[in-house]
Design a protein around this motif. Structure first.
Motif, mmCIF file in Angstrom:
data_model
loop_
_atom_site.group_PDB
_atom_site.id
_atom_site.type_symbol
_atom_site.label_atom_id
_atom_site.label_comp_id
_atom_site.label_asym_id
_atom_site.label_seq_id
_atom_site.Cartn_x
_atom_site.Cartn_y
_atom_site.Cartn_z
ATOM 1 N N UNK A 21 0.824 -1.211 0.000
ATOM 2 C CA UNK A 21 0.000 0.000 0.000
ATOM 3 C C UNK A 21 0.859 1.263 0.000
ATOM 4 N N UNK A 22 1.971 1.246 0.701
ATOM 5 C CA UNK A 22 2.846 2.425 0.718
ATOM 6 C C UNK A 22 3.382 2.730 -0.675
ATOM 7 N N UNK A 23 3.778 1.698 -1.406
ATOM 8 C CA UNK A 23 4.278 1.901 -2.768
ATOM 9 C C UNK A 23 3.153 2.340 -3.699
ATOM 10 N N UNK A 24 1.956 1.781 -3.518
ATOM 11 C CA UNK A 24 0.803 2.211 -4.304
ATOM 12 C C UNK A 24 0.539 3.697 -4.065
ATOM 13 N N UNK A 25 0.604 4.110 -2.818
ATOM 14 C CA UNK A 25 0.401 5.519 -2.476
ATOM 15 C C UNK A 25 1.466 6.398 -3.130
ATOM 16 N N UNK A 26 2.709 5.946 -3.084
ATOM 17 C CA UNK A 26 3.794 6.722 -3.684
ATOM 18 C C UNK A 26 3.594 6.883 -5.187
#
Length: 82
Positions: A21-26
């Motif tokens: 999710x953090x990479x998706x957000x980035x």
């Protein structure tokens, strides 16, 4: 022998990239909290995702396909509709 470093991007094969999710957000510019809320609401508000234990992972190819379906000529790329 040195152990490989743990990273945010997981690769399951040469063609399938799993991201958290953090990479998706980035990559999308939408916060992790927003993606978590959208997952809870379900439906068309989030791309398909996998639950692996307690982790949530997205196939980047699924995210790209979902974004393409969300695209509107009016520029409302994040709004899904039927």
């Amino acid at each position: 022998m040195q152990r490989p470093m743990r990273c945010e991007i997981w690769r399951t094969s040469m063609t399938t990239e799993l991201i958290d999710t953090a990479e998706l957000a980035r990559r999308t510019g939408v916060s992790r909290i927003t993606w978590a809320r959208r997952r809870c609401q379900g439906g068309k508000l989030t791309p398909p995702y996998l639950k692996i234990g307690r982790s949530v992972k997205y196939r980047w190819s699924d995210v790209e396909a979902w974004l393409a379906r969300c695209e509107r000529s009016s520029g409302m790329a994040w709004t899904t509709g039927g």
